[in-house]
Design a protein around this motif. Structure first.
Motif, mmCIF file in Angstrom:
data_model
loop_
_atom_site.group_PDB
_atom_site.id
_atom_site.type_symbol
_atom_site.label_atom_id
_atom_site.label_comp_id
_atom_site.label_asym_id
_atom_site.label_seq_id
_atom_site.Cartn_x
_atom_site.Cartn_y
_atom_site.Cartn_z
ATOM 1 N N GLU A 49 0.834 -1.204 0.000
ATOM 2 C CA GLU A 49 0.000 0.000 0.000
ATOM 3 C C GLU A 49 0.871 1.258 0.000
ATOM 4 N N ALA A 50 1.916 1.267 0.819
ATOM 5 C CA ALA A 50 2.818 2.414 0.881
ATOM 6 C C ALA A 50 3.501 2.645 -0.469
ATOM 7 N N VAL A 53 0.957 4.212 -2.816
ATOM 8 C CA VAL A 53 0.742 5.614 -2.453
ATOM 9 C C VAL A 53 1.943 6.453 -2.890
ATOM 10 N N GLY A 54 3.142 5.934 -2.713
ATOM 11 C CA GLY A 54 4.352 6.644 -3.136
ATOM 12 C C GLY A 54 4.378 6.892 -4.635
ATOM 13 N N MET A 84 9.181 5.520 -0.762
ATOM 14 C CA MET A 84 7.974 4.760 -0.420
ATOM 15 C C MET A 84 7.998 3.333 -0.972
ATOM 16 N N CYS A 138 5.554 13.648 5.356
ATOM 17 C CA CYS A 138 5.104 12.284 5.676
ATOM 18 C C CYS A 138 6.094 11.244 5.157
ATOM 19 N N ILE A 142 7.981 8.471 7.669
ATOM 20 C CA ILE A 142 7.655 7.044 7.661
ATOM 21 C C ILE A 142 8.885 6.159 7.890
ATOM 22 N N THR A 160 -0.555 2.836 7.510
ATOM 23 C CA THR A 160 -1.796 2.999 6.748
ATOM 24 C C THR A 160 -2.373 4.398 6.955
ATOM 25 N N CYS A 163 -0.302 6.938 5.041
ATOM 26 C CA CYS A 163 -0.597 6.798 3.605
ATOM 27 C C CYS A 163 -1.924 7.478 3.267
ATOM 28 N N ASP A 167 -2.557 10.472 0.553
ATOM 29 C CA ASP A 167 -3.618 10.418 -0.455
ATOM 30 C C ASP A 167 -4.571 11.603 -0.323
#
Length: 178
Positions: A49-50, A53-54, A84, A138, A142, A160, A163, A167
């Motif tokens: 997921e990261a 998003v990256g 990410m 962010c 992370i 999460t 992320c 978003d």
């Protein structure tokens, strides 16, 4: 200036006895194979997921209404994507919990450089500037938190949540088509 105040090898005494030296001071011999570790519950999904998003954040940065040669549009966007997509909870020092969460020195340096690119941000709206700073902040945080406390970051949902912030930031700052 002389260095006569430094003790010689004879004055320092014998080497410490490894049996009496605490385990956290002794260096372990480096092996050829990295030590296998147990993955955190939900780690694979959270890291995937990261990475997604990256990639979205980097795409958003590259699409900002800036000249193509702007530093923000290429090196910074690349650093966001690289950071990410390369997150690694095993990249920490188990003694003092410091590490880089898998992010290279080069990417960290480029992420730190946003503050020097403020003049290039003139064509951006206030929302886009705020979102850009939020995304980069962010992305910088992370890996640090992942290296410090991977269990909380992954299993506790912090990764999460961050992320989702990224978003939201890029969603709010997308150009409006009306």
């Amino acid at each position: 200036m002389t260095l006569h105040y430094l003790p010689s090898a004879a004055e320092q005494g014998p080497e410490p006895d490894p049996v009496e030296t605490p385990f956290f001071v002794r260096a372990e011999p480096a092996g050829d194979e990295p030590e296998e570790r147990e993955h955190w519950r939900g780690e694979t999904e959270a890291l995937a997921e990261a990475a997604a998003v990256g990639r979205r954040a980097a795409e958003w940065i590259r699409a900002l209404p800036l000249p193509a040669e702007a530093w923000i549009c290429a090196p910074l966007a690349d650093a966001v994507e690289e950071a990410m997509t390369s997150l690694n909870p095993a990249d920490c020092d188990d003694i003092d919990r410091r590490g880089h969460g898998g992010v290279s020195e080069s990417a960290r340096t480029r992420l730190d450089g946003l503050i020097y690119g403020i003049a290039e941000m003139e064509p951006l709206s206030a929302e886009q500037r705020i979102a850009l700073f939020a995304v980069v902040h962010c992305v910088q945080g992370i890996p640090k938190s992942l290296a410090n406390d991977p269990g909380t970051v992954i299993e506790g949902g912090d990764l999460t949540a961050v992320c989702a912030i990224i978003d939201s930031a890029i969603g709010v700052a997308r150009p409006r088509t009306e």
